[in-house]
Write an enzyme that holds these catalytic residues in place. Structure first.
Site, mmCIF file in Angstrom:
data_model
loop_
_atom_site.group_PDB
_atom_site.id
_atom_site.type_symbol
_atom_site.label_atom_id
_atom_site.label_comp_id
_atom_site.label_asym_id
_atom_site.label_seq_id
_atom_site.Cartn_x
_atom_site.Cartn_y
_atom_site.Cartn_z
ATOM 1 N N GLY A 51 0.757 -1.152 -0.055
ATOM 2 C CA GLY A 51 0.050 -0.053 -0.087
ATOM 3 C C GLY A 51 0.878 1.194 -0.029
ATOM 4 O O GLY A 51 1.850 1.140 0.326
ATOM 5 N N GLN A 56 3.183 9.659 1.478
ATOM 6 C CA GLN A 56 4.488 9.053 1.495
ATOM 7 C C GLN A 56 5.224 9.665 0.089
ATOM 8 O O GLN A 56 6.406 9.164 0.045
ATOM 9 C CB GLN A 56 4.312 7.919 1.573
ATOM 10 C CG GLN A 56 3.903 7.272 2.807
ATOM 11 C CD GLN A 56 3.495 5.656 2.834
ATOM 12 O OE1 GLN A 56 2.630 4.940 2.244
ATOM 13 N NE2 GLN A 56 4.585 5.049 3.172
ATOM 14 N N CYS A 104 6.489 -0.521 6.815
ATOM 15 C CA CYS A 104 6.078 0.705 6.283
ATOM 16 C C CYS A 104 7.327 1.215 5.391
ATOM 17 O O CYS A 104 8.459 1.193 5.891
ATOM 18 C CB CYS A 104 5.766 1.859 7.249
ATOM 19 S SG CYS A 104 5.090 3.632 6.521
ATOM 20 N N LEU A 105 6.998 1.628 4.094
ATOM 21 C CA LEU A 105 7.960 2.172 3.158
ATOM 22 C C LEU A 105 8.588 3.541 3.701
ATOM 23 O O LEU A 105 9.784 3.711 3.553
ATOM 24 C CB LEU A 105 7.483 2.441 1.799
ATOM 25 C CG LEU A 105 6.932 0.960 1.044
ATOM 26 C CD1 LEU A 105 6.411 1.549 -0.300
ATOM 27 C CD2 LEU A 105 7.944 0.267 0.771
ATOM 28 N N HIS A 146 -3.703 0.900 7.992
ATOM 29 C CA HIS A 146 -2.597 1.460 7.990
ATOM 30 C C HIS A 146 -2.281 2.630 6.902
ATOM 31 O O HIS A 146 -1.823 3.631 7.465
ATOM 32 C CB HIS A 146 -1.500 0.345 7.628
ATOM 33 C CG HIS A 146 -0.094 0.661 7.705
ATOM 34 N ND1 HIS A 146 0.944 0.315 8.315
ATOM 35 C CD2 HIS A 146 0.502 1.741 6.645
ATOM 36 C CE1 HIS A 146 2.177 0.868 7.775
ATOM 37 N NE2 HIS A 146 1.811 1.753 6.949
ATOM 38 N N GLU A 147 -2.785 2.317 5.802
ATOM 39 C CA GLU A 147 -2.799 3.558 4.676
ATOM 40 C C GLU A 147 -3.734 4.692 5.197
ATOM 41 O O GLU A 147 -3.104 5.952 5.157
ATOM 42 C CB GLU A 147 -3.088 2.896 3.604
ATOM 43 C CG GLU A 147 -2.179 1.579 2.869
ATOM 44 C CD GLU A 147 -0.624 2.076 3.178
ATOM 45 O OE1 GLU A 147 -0.268 3.344 2.762
ATOM 46 O OE2 GLU A 147 -0.060 1.169 3.071
ATOM 47 N N HIS A 150 -2.022 6.943 7.334
ATOM 48 C CA HIS A 150 -1.162 7.957 6.775
ATOM 49 C C HIS A 150 -1.781 9.309 6.407
ATOM 50 O O HIS A 150 -1.125 10.278 6.603
ATOM 51 C CB HIS A 150 -0.341 7.486 5.709
ATOM 52 C CG HIS A 150 0.577 6.599 5.880
ATOM 53 N ND1 HIS A 150 1.662 6.860 6.610
ATOM 54 C CD2 HIS A 150 1.023 5.124 5.504
ATOM 55 C CE1 HIS A 150 2.602 6.001 6.588
ATOM 56 N NE2 HIS A 150 2.133 4.930 6.101
HETATM 57 NI NI NI Z 1 3.098 3.071 5.850
#
Ligand code: NI
Length: 187
Positions: A51, A56, A104-105, A146-147, A150
């Site tokens: 995701g 991000q 997480c990226l 999670h997304e 953000h």
């Molecule tokens: Ni993340």
């Protein structure tokens, strides 16, 4: 299409509340917005994410892409079809929560054990501007929570209730993954 740079924890954009996407721009097939969506999909795939949220990639907009197919970073994970969520909101949380390992990226080398609702309902607009809803459970419910976090300036660390359950990937694989493989709670 182009790969986008990923914002890393500490960058203020990850802590901002993202702005609503103008649906008129989506419906009018605004090229800039459609191009951003395509670039986010390409970047998520290149980075082996499941995701990616617009903040991000340094765009403070309420836009998320998710997908999971034969993912190397999350080899145990089930498939999630490519889904683009514009202005998503969680309309329902199930009562039950469960702990799962997240990465997480934007916090690339870390894994943490995070409690999440096991069932949610999310309303969103697709890339054509049509209202959609998903009843999600299990892995996809976790990815969505999670997304969407953000978009409100939150990262998974903020959701952890035991920071002793935070590890670098290398140590996670060495000390934790082996113990937990049988339980298959790994994401
Ligand atoms: Ni993340």
């Amino acid at each position: 299409m182009a790969l986008l740079e990923i914002a890393k924890l500490g960058d203020p954009i990850l802590r901002q509340k993202a702005k609503l996407v103008d649906l008129k721009a989506i419906k009018s097939k605004d090229n800039e917005m459609q191009e951003l969506i395509d670039n986010m999909i390409e970047t998520m795939r290149e980075e082996d994410g499941v995701g990616l949220a617009a903040p991000q990639v340094f765009k403070s907009l309420r836009l998320v892409v998710i997908e999971c197919s034969r993912n190397e970073r999350y080899s145990e994970a089930p498939n999630i079809p490519l889904t683009i969520l514009i202005n998503p909101s969680i309309k329902y949380y199930g009562e039950e929560t469960a702990l799962g390992w997240e990465g997480c990226l934007s916090l690339k080398d870390l894994r943490g054990l995070v409690p999440r609702s096991t069932e949610i309902t999310v309303e969103y607009f697709d890339r054509e501007g049509n209202l959609q809803a998903i009843d999600a459970e299990g892995f996809i419910a976790i990815v969505l929570q999670h997304e969407i976090d953000h978009l409100d300036g939150k990262v998974f660390l903020d959701r952890m209730d035991d920071l002793s359950q935070l590890a670098y990937v290398e140590e996670f694989e060495k000390y934790i993954i082996k113990k937990e493989t049988a339980e298959s709670e790994l994401i």
